[in-house]
Design a protein around this motif. Structure first.
Motif, PDB file in Angstrom:
ATOM      1  N   GLY A  39       0.816  -1.212   0.000  1.00  0.00           N
ATOM      2  CA  GLY A  39       0.000   0.000   0.000  1.00  0.00           C
ATOM      3  C   GLY A  39       0.848   1.260   0.000  1.00  0.00           C
ATOM      4  O   GLY A  39       0.524   2.248  -0.665  1.00  0.00           O
ATOM      5  N   GLY A  40       1.947   1.239   0.737  1.00  0.00           N
ATOM      6  CA  GLY A  40       2.840   2.390   0.765  1.00  0.00           C
ATOM      7  C   GLY A  40       3.521   2.633  -0.572  1.00  0.00           C
ATOM      8  O   GLY A  40       3.592   3.772  -1.048  1.00  0.00           O
ATOM      9  N   SER A  43       0.887   3.913  -3.050  1.00  0.00           N
ATOM     10  CA  SER A  43       0.536   5.326  -2.863  1.00  0.00           C
ATOM     11  C   SER A  43       1.682   6.236  -3.280  1.00  0.00           C
ATOM     12  O   SER A  43       1.455   7.323  -3.815  1.00  0.00           O
ATOM     13  CB  SER A  43       0.127   5.588  -1.422  1.00  0.00           C
ATOM     14  N   ALA A  46       1.429   6.400  -6.978  1.00  0.00           N
ATOM     15  CA  ALA A  46       0.279   7.217  -7.379  1.00  0.00           C
ATOM     16  C   ALA A  46       0.590   8.699  -7.228  1.00  0.00           C
ATOM     17  O   ALA A  46       0.225   9.503  -8.099  1.00  0.00           O
ATOM     18  CB  ALA A  46      -0.938   6.847  -6.537  1.00  0.00           C
ATOM     19  N   VAL A  47       1.263   9.063  -6.165  1.00  0.00           N
ATOM     20  CA  VAL A  47       1.639  10.469  -5.984  1.00  0.00           C
ATOM     21  C   VAL A  47       2.626  10.895  -7.064  1.00  0.00           C
ATOM     22  O   VAL A  47       2.531  12.000  -7.605  1.00  0.00           O
ATOM     23  CB  VAL A  47       2.230  10.687  -4.569  1.00  0.00           C
ATOM     24  N   SER A  68       7.911   4.988   3.156  1.00  0.00           N
ATOM     25  CA  SER A  68       6.611   4.527   2.666  1.00  0.00           C
ATOM     26  C   SER A  68       6.442   3.024   2.861  1.00  0.00           C
ATOM     27  O   SER A  68       5.317   2.555   3.040  1.00  0.00           O
ATOM     28  CB  SER A  68       6.423   4.896   1.199  1.00  0.00           C
ATOM     29  N   SER A  72       3.494   3.010   5.319  1.00  0.00           N
ATOM     30  CA  SER A  72       2.419   2.830   4.346  1.00  0.00           C
ATOM     31  C   SER A  72       1.795   4.162   3.900  1.00  0.00           C
ATOM     32  O   SER A  72       2.506   5.148   3.735  1.00  0.00           O
ATOM     33  CB  SER A  72       1.370   1.886   4.914  1.00  0.00           C
ATOM     34  N   VAL A  73       0.512   4.202   3.710  1.00  0.00           N
ATOM     35  CA  VAL A  73      -0.176   5.383   3.186  1.00  0.00           C
ATOM     36  C   VAL A  73      -0.048   6.592   4.124  1.00  0.00           C
ATOM     37  O   VAL A  73       0.213   7.701   3.652  1.00  0.00           O
ATOM     38  CB  VAL A  73      -1.656   5.057   2.875  1.00  0.00           C
ATOM     39  N   VAL A  76       3.243   8.275   3.441  1.00  0.00           N
ATOM     40  CA  VAL A  76       3.299   9.069   2.207  1.00  0.00           C
ATOM     41  C   VAL A  76       2.567  10.393   2.398  1.00  0.00           C
ATOM     42  O   VAL A  76       3.033  11.442   1.934  1.00  0.00           O
ATOM     43  CB  VAL A  76       2.715   8.265   1.022  1.00  0.00           C
ATOM     44  N   VAL A  77       1.452  10.361   3.116  1.00  0.00           N
ATOM     45  CA  VAL A  77       0.733  11.606   3.416  1.00  0.00           C
ATOM     46  C   VAL A  77       1.613  12.517   4.264  1.00  0.00           C
ATOM     47  O   VAL A  77       1.675  13.730   4.035  1.00  0.00           O
ATOM     48  CB  VAL A  77      -0.608  11.302   4.117  1.00  0.00           C
TER      49      VAL A  77
END
Length: 87
Positions: A39-40, A43, A46-47, A68, A72-73, A76-77
């Motif tokens: 998931g990390g 994401s 995707a970014v 990441s 995980s997500v 990244v945020v």
């Protein structure tokens, strides 16, 4: 300056330990860890793909990749927010 860096490292280590304990208690450690890591990485990709359309991106290097993978997500945020507000 050194105290804040030490606090950052200690808080990161505590968060890592809490994450590993949660993965361990989930029953299947490797499945939970690899799902989170996937998931990390997803994401982060995707970014990077959206950075062509939105002027917000994360530099892709070893540290952002490791961050990441571990966090995980939410990691990244955090990288996006830290890049937005700190740099």
């Amino acid at each position: 300056m050194k105290g804040s860096v030490l606090l950052l490292y200690v808080s990161g280590a505590v968060l890592l330990l809490v994450g590993l304990i949660i993965f361990r208690k989930s029953g299947s450690f490797l499945k939970a860890f690899f799902t989170s890591a996937l998931g990390g990485i997803g994401s982060l990709c995707a970014v990077s793909a959206l950075s062509y359309f939105v002027p917000l991106s994360v530099g892709l290097n070893l540290y952002s990749l490791a961050f990441s993978l571990v966090f995980s997500v939410p990691g990244v945020v955090f990288l996006l927010l830290s890049k937005t507000f700190l740099f």
